[in-house]
Motif scaffolding. Sequence first.
Motif, PDB file in Angstrom:
ATOM      1  N   PHE A  35       2.414  -1.472   3.727  1.00 57.46           N
ATOM      2  CA  PHE A  35       2.012  -2.113   4.985  1.00 57.46           C
ATOM      3  C   PHE A  35       2.691  -1.438   6.168  1.00 57.46           C
ATOM      4  N   CYS A  38       1.254   1.978   7.041  1.00 58.29           N
ATOM      5  CA  CYS A  38       0.032   1.870   7.845  1.00 58.29           C
ATOM      6  C   CYS A  38       0.359   1.472   9.280  1.00 58.29           C
ATOM      7  N   PHE A  39       1.327   0.563   9.451  1.00 61.08           N
ATOM      8  CA  PHE A  39       1.758   0.167  10.798  1.00 61.08           C
ATOM      9  C   PHE A  39       2.283   1.376  11.564  1.00 61.08           C
ATOM     10  N   ASN A  42      -0.397   3.708  12.678  1.00 56.29           N
ATOM     11  CA  ASN A  42      -1.042   3.168  13.875  1.00 56.29           C
ATOM     12  C   ASN A  42      -0.182   3.428  15.115  1.00 56.29           C
ATOM     13  N   GLN A  49      -5.672   0.443  14.518  1.00 52.68           N
ATOM     14  CA  GLN A  49      -5.835  -0.889  13.934  1.00 52.68           C
ATOM     15  C   GLN A  49      -5.091  -1.902  14.800  1.00 52.68           C
ATOM     16  N   PHE A  51      -2.795  -4.742  14.343  1.00 55.73           N
ATOM     17  CA  PHE A  51      -1.939  -5.407  13.359  1.00 55.73           C
ATOM     18  C   PHE A  51      -1.538  -6.816  13.781  1.00 55.73           C
ATOM     19  N   ASP A  54      -5.980  -8.664  13.630  1.00 62.72           N
ATOM     20  CA  ASP A  54      -6.942  -8.448  12.548  1.00 62.72           C
ATOM     21  C   ASP A  54      -6.507  -9.226  11.305  1.00 62.72           C
ATOM     22  N   TRP A  57      -4.817  -7.488   8.314  1.00 66.87           N
ATOM     23  CA  TRP A  57      -3.398  -7.126   8.398  1.00 66.87           C
ATOM     24  C   TRP A  57      -2.507  -8.351   8.525  1.00 66.87           C
ATOM     25  N   THR A  58      -2.899  -9.326   9.331  1.00 62.11           N
ATOM     26  CA  THR A  58      -2.069 -10.524   9.481  1.00 62.11           C
ATOM     27  C   THR A  58      -1.997 -11.312   8.168  1.00 62.11           C
ATOM     28  N   GLN A  60      -2.128  -9.985   5.152  1.00 55.41           N
ATOM     29  CA  GLN A  60      -1.213  -9.263   4.273  1.00 55.41           C
ATOM     30  C   GLN A  60       0.245  -9.546   4.650  1.00 55.41           C
ATOM     31  N   ARG A  61       0.522  -9.557   5.944  1.00 55.71           N
ATOM     32  CA  ARG A  61       1.902  -9.846   6.366  1.00 55.71           C
ATOM     33  C   ARG A  61       2.331 -11.226   5.875  1.00 55.71           C
TER      34      ARG A  61
END
Length: 251
Positions: A35, A38-39, A42, A49, A51, A54, A57-58, A60-61
């Motif tokens: 994660f 990917c952050f 970005n 994206q 984060f 979306d 992503w939120t 997954q966090r």
Amino acid sequence: MLLAPDLTPAPNSALKRVPRLDALRGAAIVWMAAFHFCFDLNHFGWITQNFHRDPFWTGQRTAIVSLFLLCAGLGQALALHQGQPWSRFWRRWAQVAGCALLVSAGSALMFPRSFISFGVLHGMAVMLLILRALGPRLPLWACLGLGLLACSAPQLWTHPFFDSRWTNWVGLVTRLPITEDFVPVLPWLGLMLWGYAAGRWLLDTRPAWLAGGLTAPLQPLALLGRWSLSFYMLHQPVLIGFLGAAATMRG
């Protein structure tokens, strides 16, 4: 029901590792690192994206933090069952709290307008104190009920008093703060309480589920899980350094 022997160390011995819990924590670490990679992509402009909004992503966090806190609660149940003394608890707590301060300092350098004042390590440090003090005194049903109350509290009542950086750590905010990470006590204490309750239930009724071994492919995850705090502190500087260098060469 008798507990599995390898979950109960001899008097005055070191606390024994539980490979299955270590592997679960290791899986959370791998997911978190992916994660954050990917952050960082970005942040350096390699991808585009959102984060912060979306759901991909939120969501997954939320899942990653939940898994970490469930593991922390389960780990506390095991530590208390194995007779962890307060001295050992304080040593580990000091490591978590110290790393939380380093995260604040590092994020202030990189994100001065949205630095992390109360992220996952800050939240864990406070919640571990609460759980260590209250957990042994609570019956299982109370852990579950208080966990539900903690998870529901921000939906039931908020107040502008809790919107400042000095008070938002409680979690009863009327608006989310501008920060790179925010894990307040409420609602997240509920997840740690549920993890603690799950650990107690497993120790009482299904100790073999914790005491069992691991297949060879999962053993690297268990190793990673034993060093989760070190990995947490090192992975972002390494990723940011690597991607920053790559972005410089690309430019």
